[in-house]
Design an enzyme around this catalytic site. Structure first.
Site, short mmCIF file in Angstrom:
data_model
loop_
_atom_site.label_atom_id
_atom_site.label_comp_id
_atom_site.label_asym_id
_atom_site.label_seq_id
_atom_site.Cartn_x
_atom_site.Cartn_y
_atom_site.Cartn_z
N HIS A 141 -2.26 -4.72 2.46
CA HIS A 141 -3.55 -4.53 3.12
C HIS A 141 -3.50 -4.21 4.61
CE1 HIS A 141 -7.87 -4.80 3.14
NE2 HIS A 141 -7.96 -5.98 3.69
N ARG B 89 -12.28 -6.89 9.97
CA ARG B 89 -12.68 -5.69 9.25
C ARG B 89 -14.19 -5.62 9.00
NH1 ARG B 89 -8.01 -3.58 6.56
NH2 ARG B 89 -6.26 -5.03 6.65
N ASP C 13 0.83 -1.21 0.00
CA ASP C 13 0.00 0.00 0.00
C ASP C 13 0.87 1.26 0.00
OD1 ASP C 13 -1.30 -2.28 1.08
OD2 ASP C 13 -2.89 -1.04 1.91
N ASP D 89 -4.21 -0.35 -3.27
CA ASP D 89 -4.35 0.77 -2.33
C ASP D 89 -3.33 1.86 -2.63
OD1 ASP D 89 -6.42 -0.61 -1.21
OD2 ASP D 89 -5.67 -0.54 0.83
N HIS E 77 -1.10 4.47 -0.46
CA HIS E 77 -2.13 5.33 0.16
C HIS E 77 -1.85 6.83 0.03
CE1 HIS E 77 -5.22 2.78 1.74
NE2 HIS E 77 -4.34 1.97 2.32
N ASN F 269 -8.60 -2.92 -2.06
CA ASN F 269 -9.97 -2.63 -1.65
C ASN F 269 -10.28 -1.13 -1.71
OD1 ASN F 269 -8.11 -2.63 0.73
ND2 ASN F 269 -9.91 -1.87 1.80
N HIS F 270 -9.25 -0.28 -1.74
CA HIS F 270 -9.48 1.16 -1.83
C HIS F 270 -9.59 1.66 -3.27
CE1 HIS F 270 -9.49 3.04 2.20
NE2 HIS F 270 -8.95 1.88 2.54
N HIS G 178 -3.69 -8.36 -3.11
CA HIS G 178 -3.77 -7.29 -2.12
C HIS G 178 -4.20 -7.80 -0.75
CE1 HIS G 178 -4.24 -3.35 -0.40
NE2 HIS G 178 -5.43 -3.70 0.04
#
Length: 556
Positions: free
Chosen positions: A485, A458, A300, A329, A302, A361-362, A410
């Site tokens: 993740h 989560r 990630d 991500d 981000h 997932n983002h 991911h």
């Protein structure tokens, strides 16, 4: 008497552990805080405060499913404890479940009617729910949707009918017709009505001509489009023709580093060219690394653009000789997500084999709406780019395999055994991530220390043990799972008897976690992982989540 003394001793020790947990929380050592709250709960399982506090720590680690469980337990113990509802509402909100969050905040307001903070939360949540309902009401059915990319030509953009632009020919003809009407009315008033009618008809025809030429409807001629001019004063990076070069990418990154913007014409070109490349790929991509060559996997990022630049400083720029896989991500949370995604996409356009991109997932509408990317795109680019990125994210592959040995994804593995690589390749990924099934689990699942499978901390996907990892590798003749993740203190963690590595490449995540970042270099033919860690670097004073949903920022 001894029993009462023992009980009092347990309660007293539990309070000591809670105090230690609170100190760990304030020091941002959230995993340690969770462990200490858990010890306190073992000694006194009927204290709602312990569960609510542990829920808050889970929220900080983005373990929203566990936070909801703990907050619900606090409510069960004490239905009149406002913080139980508050913590659960905040967790629901972080998952994008606005309706459930509203119910909990309404309960907080009911229990604390004079609390202005509770009233504000309810008000903001009500606005979010109303907006959600409105968006659902006006949503176009999937079968009727058209690709936003089809309406974009980065070489030339058509003028809209609302534009103040009118062609010189049309303006002259319209002015001449007006003068003719005025003269006729003064000289021959008897025929003025007839002539005026004819002139109106001419003006309507001219109007139709103008509308057609500007809007692209082509009433009389082919669509005429106004060239999207790059302003003379624009001093940023420029793409010459259709080829994106290394010189362009370097100039663009340098401009981004100095907080300069890329012209929208070039941003459109980068995203649209990437779209075409990604669309042609399978859902699972096989990567061949020749003997003697290396390959780097990053986790990630981000939106932490300056840390991305540091990765390239430490490990070299992406090229055919120095290829990378960024494992999802790329955006959200960090406030330089536009710079990150355009940089990664530009390298993909420059040399497709220099960089590979996997969906996280983002990379989804629901996450981008909450965690900042949508707002950032709207601020730095335009609403059209919001739609375009959402579409392109649906084209990202879901997983990669390196030399038929290393499976890179991911999130994690599956709720059932027997999943083959061919099953992953067969996934129809061109959609928003579903809430269950193989695609969901690839993006959301996490490893756990215990064998078997468990509920996701989560609230989406699942947790899977070493035995699940071992069977998946055996079933597909693989050696290793690499996933991302999750924030890790050292930037990585090796689990499941060495068969699974988590890699996370956003150091000091959200400017508050204090973690290192990491990337993994694999050398062929052995593909033995060489893990490199690094610290965060300074960035301009733009806080994480600066473009995030206003309501969510109230809880940061």
């Amino acid at each position: 008497m001894p029993n009462m003394e023992t009980e009092n001793s347990s309660v007293s020790r539990a309070e000591e552990l809670k105090a230690l947990a609170n100190e760990a929380f304030r020091a941002k050592k959230y995993s340690q805080a969770i462990d200490l709250y858990s010890q306190a709960i073992e000694l006194n399982s009927q204290n709602a405060v312990y569960y609510a506090n542990r829920a808050f720590a889970h929220t900080k680690l983005e373990e929203y499913g566990s936070a909801i469980q703990d907050a619900s337990k606090a409510i069960e113990i004490d239905p009149r404890y406002p913080k139980g509802y508050y913590r659960r509402g905040a967790a629901y909100l972080a998952m994008g479940k606005f309706k459930e969050a509203l119910k909990d905040f309404q309960q907080v307001k009911k229990l604390s009617p004079n609390d202005p903070d509770a009233a504000q939360k309810v008000k903001e949540c009500e606005k979010a729910v109303k907006k959600l309902k409105f968006e659902e009401a006006i949503a176009v059915p999937e079968s009727e949707r058209h690709s936003v990319a089809d309406s974009i030509d980065y070489r030339s953009i058509g003028m809209s009918p609302s534009s103040s632009f009118v062609s010189t020919q049309v303006a002259i003809l319209a002015a001449t017709a007006t003068v003719v009407v005025a003269v006729v009315v003064m000289v021959w008033p008897a025929v003025a009505t007839t002539v005026a009618g004819m002139v109106v008809a001419v003006l309507m025809i001219l109007g139709a001509y103008w509308w057609g030429s500007c809007s692209g409807s082509g009433v009389f001629t082919k669509s005429r489009k106004l060239e999207l001019e790059v302003e003379p004063q624009y001093s940023g990076a420029r793409i010459e023709g259709d080829v994106i070069t290394l010189d362009f990418v370097k100039k663009m990154m340098d401009d981004f580093k100095n907080q300069k913007c890329l012209h929208k014409r070039y941003a459109f070109q980068i995203v649209l060219q990437t779209r075409e490349m990604l669309r042609a790929l399978p859902s699972l991509v096989d990567i061949d690394i020749p003997d003697g060559k290396h390959f780097t996997v990053c986790g990630d990022v981000h939106g932490q653009f300056y840390d991305l630049l540091n990765i390239f400083e430490l490990n070299g720029l992406p090229s055919e000789e120095n290829p990378y896989l960024f494992n999802g991500d790329f955006v959200d949370r960090g406030s330089f997500s536009v710079e990150v995604i355009l940089t990664l996409f530009a390298f993909k356009c420059m040399c497709p084999s220099a960089i590979y991109l996997s969906r996280g997932n983002h990379e989804s509408k629901s996450m981008n709406k909450i965690y900042g990317f949508e707002g950032e795109v709207r601020s730095k680019l335009s609403e059209t780019f919001v739609e375009l990125f959402a579409e392109v994210f649906c084209f990202l592959p879901l997983a990669h395999v390196l030399n038929q040995k290393v499976f890179v994804v991911h999130g994690g593995l599956f709720s059932v055994d027997g999943v083959k690589l061919s099953d992953i390749k067969a996934i129809d990924r061109f959609c928003e991530p579903p809430e269950e099934g193989l695609m969901c689990e690839l993006l959301w699942s996490d490893p756990q220390p215990l064998p078997g499978r468990g509920p996701s901390k989560r609230g989406v996907g699942l947790s899977f043990g070493a035995d699940v990892t071992k069977r998946f590798l055996q079933d597909n003749s693989l050696d290793l799972v690499v996933r991302s993740h999750e924030v890790k203190d050292e930037g990585y963690e090796i689990e499941h008897d060495g068969k699974l590595i988590t890699v996370f490449s956003a150091p000091n995540y959200c400017d508050q976690m204090g973690n290192k970042g990491a990337f993994i270099r694999f050398e062929a033919p052995t593909l033995k992982p060489n893990i490199v860690t690094f610290a965060a670097v300074p960035h301009p004073d733009v806080k994480p989540m600066a473009y995030a949903n206003n309501f969510l920022r109230m809880f940061q």
